[in-house]
Scaffold this motif. Structure first.
Motif, PDB file in Angstrom:
ATOM      1  N   ALA A  71      -5.600  -5.591  12.613  1.00  0.00           N
ATOM      2  CA  ALA A  71      -4.570  -6.471  12.576  1.00  0.00           C
ATOM      3  C   ALA A  71      -3.713  -6.791  12.167  1.00  0.00           C
ATOM      4  O   ALA A  71      -3.354  -8.567  11.524  1.00  0.00           O
ATOM      5  CB  ALA A  71      -5.584  -7.758  13.626  1.00  0.00           C
ATOM      6  N   GLY A  72      -3.188  -6.019  11.171  1.00  0.00           N
ATOM      7  CA  GLY A  72      -2.549  -6.408  10.200  1.00  0.00           C
ATOM      8  C   GLY A  72      -2.494  -7.294   9.305  1.00  0.00           C
ATOM      9  O   GLY A  72      -4.426  -7.026   8.851  1.00  0.00           O
ATOM     10  N   ALA A  73      -1.833  -8.460   9.387  1.00  0.00           N
ATOM     11  CA  ALA A  73      -2.342  -9.498   8.058  1.00  0.00           C
ATOM     12  C   ALA A  73      -3.433 -11.189   8.888  1.00  0.00           C
ATOM     13  O   ALA A  73      -3.600 -10.848   7.861  1.00  0.00           O
ATOM     14  CB  ALA A  73      -1.323 -10.116   7.351  1.00  0.00           C
ATOM     15  N   GLY A  74      -3.652 -10.818   9.575  1.00  0.00           N
ATOM     16  CA  GLY A  74      -4.354 -11.644   9.934  1.00  0.00           C
ATOM     17  C   GLY A  74      -6.243 -11.853   9.769  1.00  0.00           C
ATOM     18  O   GLY A  74      -6.703 -12.828   8.986  1.00  0.00           O
ATOM     19  N   MET A  75      -6.448 -10.870   9.772  1.00  0.00           N
ATOM     20  CA  MET A  75      -8.133  -9.974   9.194  1.00  0.00           C
ATOM     21  C   MET A  75      -8.286 -10.950   7.350  1.00  0.00           C
ATOM     22  O   MET A  75      -8.903 -10.900   6.780  1.00  0.00           O
ATOM     23  CB  MET A  75      -7.911  -9.204   9.393  1.00  0.00           C
ATOM     24  CG  MET A  75      -8.822  -8.782  10.841  1.00  0.00           C
ATOM     25  SD  MET A  75      -9.978  -9.831  11.442  1.00  0.00           S
ATOM     26  CE  MET A  75     -11.474  -9.602  10.437  1.00  0.00           C
ATOM     27  N   TYR A  76      -6.566 -10.151   6.863  1.00  0.00           N
ATOM     28  CA  TYR A  76      -7.049 -10.779   5.900  1.00  0.00           C
ATOM     29  C   TYR A  76      -6.650 -11.426   5.030  1.00  0.00           C
ATOM     30  O   TYR A  76      -7.540 -12.903   4.009  1.00  0.00           O
ATOM     31  CB  TYR A  76      -5.131 -10.033   5.214  1.00  0.00           C
ATOM     32  CG  TYR A  76      -5.455 -10.257   3.287  1.00  0.00           C
ATOM     33  CD1 TYR A  76      -5.766  -9.468   2.716  1.00  0.00           C
ATOM     34  CD2 TYR A  76      -4.561 -10.911   3.047  1.00  0.00           C
ATOM     35  CE1 TYR A  76      -6.222  -9.308   1.066  1.00  0.00           C
ATOM     36  CE2 TYR A  76      -3.657 -10.777   1.829  1.00  0.00           C
ATOM     37  CZ  TYR A  76      -4.635 -10.133   0.348  1.00  0.00           C
ATOM     38  OH  TYR A  76      -4.573 -10.386  -0.327  1.00  0.00           O
ATOM     39  N   VAL A  77      -5.812 -12.560   6.202  1.00  0.00           N
ATOM     40  CA  VAL A  77      -6.188 -14.588   5.761  1.00  0.00           C
ATOM     41  C   VAL A  77      -7.496 -14.755   5.689  1.00  0.00           C
ATOM     42  O   VAL A  77      -7.598 -15.555   5.203  1.00  0.00           O
ATOM     43  CB  VAL A  77      -4.784 -14.805   6.301  1.00  0.00           C
ATOM     44  CG1 VAL A  77      -4.878 -16.316   6.757  1.00  0.00           C
ATOM     45  CG2 VAL A  77      -3.034 -14.568   6.585  1.00  0.00           C
ATOM     46  N   LEU A  78      -8.004 -14.403   7.179  1.00  0.00           N
ATOM     47  CA  LEU A  78      -9.244 -15.012   7.163  1.00  0.00           C
ATOM     48  C   LEU A  78     -10.481 -13.969   5.593  1.00  0.00           C
ATOM     49  O   LEU A  78     -11.165 -15.418   4.900  1.00  0.00           O
ATOM     50  CB  LEU A  78     -10.278 -13.887   8.420  1.00  0.00           C
ATOM     51  CG  LEU A  78     -11.470 -14.315   8.714  1.00  0.00           C
ATOM     52  CD1 LEU A  78     -11.240 -15.825   8.909  1.00  0.00           C
ATOM     53  CD2 LEU A  78     -12.061 -13.504   9.860  1.00  0.00           C
TER      54      LEU A  78
END
Length: 179
Positions: A71-78
């Motif tokens: 999911a792109g950067a969303g999981m990274y931000v999480l």
């Protein structure tokens, strides 16, 4: 100098100290290097391990394929928010155990358990930073700073009578007459 005759079939070759073990095939880095990938059954593609800090949301932090490319950067931000929260929790647990002293066995066991949880979380934060992702490092530092601000500094703590004068009371040095 004459060479000894080869051993009979089925016998290992003889060296100066006795039978020699068969030599493993050498990999690209010589005898001490890893064997070729074809010799390692069950090994798929291995994730890239960074040995220097890097930017980017395609990272592997703490667990296999997490946050990964999902999911792109969303999981990274999480992931960054979780690392930040873990680091802040380490500071909060450290402040909670500070100044508490008791000789009661139940209190000593509770403090020991609290310390064990704090250390486990601190090691998780350390392992997350060892992913060499700059965002994870910044999240860990920010989490420790926020945790310190909220848990240890006097900014958000309620004042106690010994902290500051109340209702116009004089500071003890001002209350004493000067000679």
């Amino acid at each position: 100098m004459a060479m000894p005759p080869p051993p009979p079939t089925g016998m290992p070759p003889m060296g100066p100290m006795g039978p020699m073990a068969p030599m493993a095939p050498m990999g690209p880095m010589g005898p001490m290097g890893p064997p070729p990938a074809a010799d390692m059954p069950g090994m798929g593609t291995m994730p890239v391990m960074h040995a220097a800090f890097f930017w980017g949301h395609r990272a592997q932090v703490l667990f296999r394929d997490w946050p990964g490319d999902r999911a792109g950067a969303g999981m990274y931000v999480l992931c960054l928010l979780i690392v930040l929260a873990l680091a802040a929790l380490v500071e909060a647990l450290s402040a909670a155990s500070r100044g508490v002293s008791s000789r009661r066995p139940a209190a000593v066991l509770a403090l020991t358990g609290l310390h064990a949880v704090k250390m486990a979380l601190a090691y998780l934060v350390m392992l997350a930073v060892m992913s060499f992702n700059v965002g994870v490092l910044l999240a860990a530092v920010a989490g420790h700073a926020i945790g310190f601000l909220l848990a240890r500094s006097a900014v958000f703590r309620q004042a106690t009578p010994g902290d500051a004068p109340q209702n116009g009371a004089l500071i003890p040095s001002e209350a004493e007459p000067k000679p």
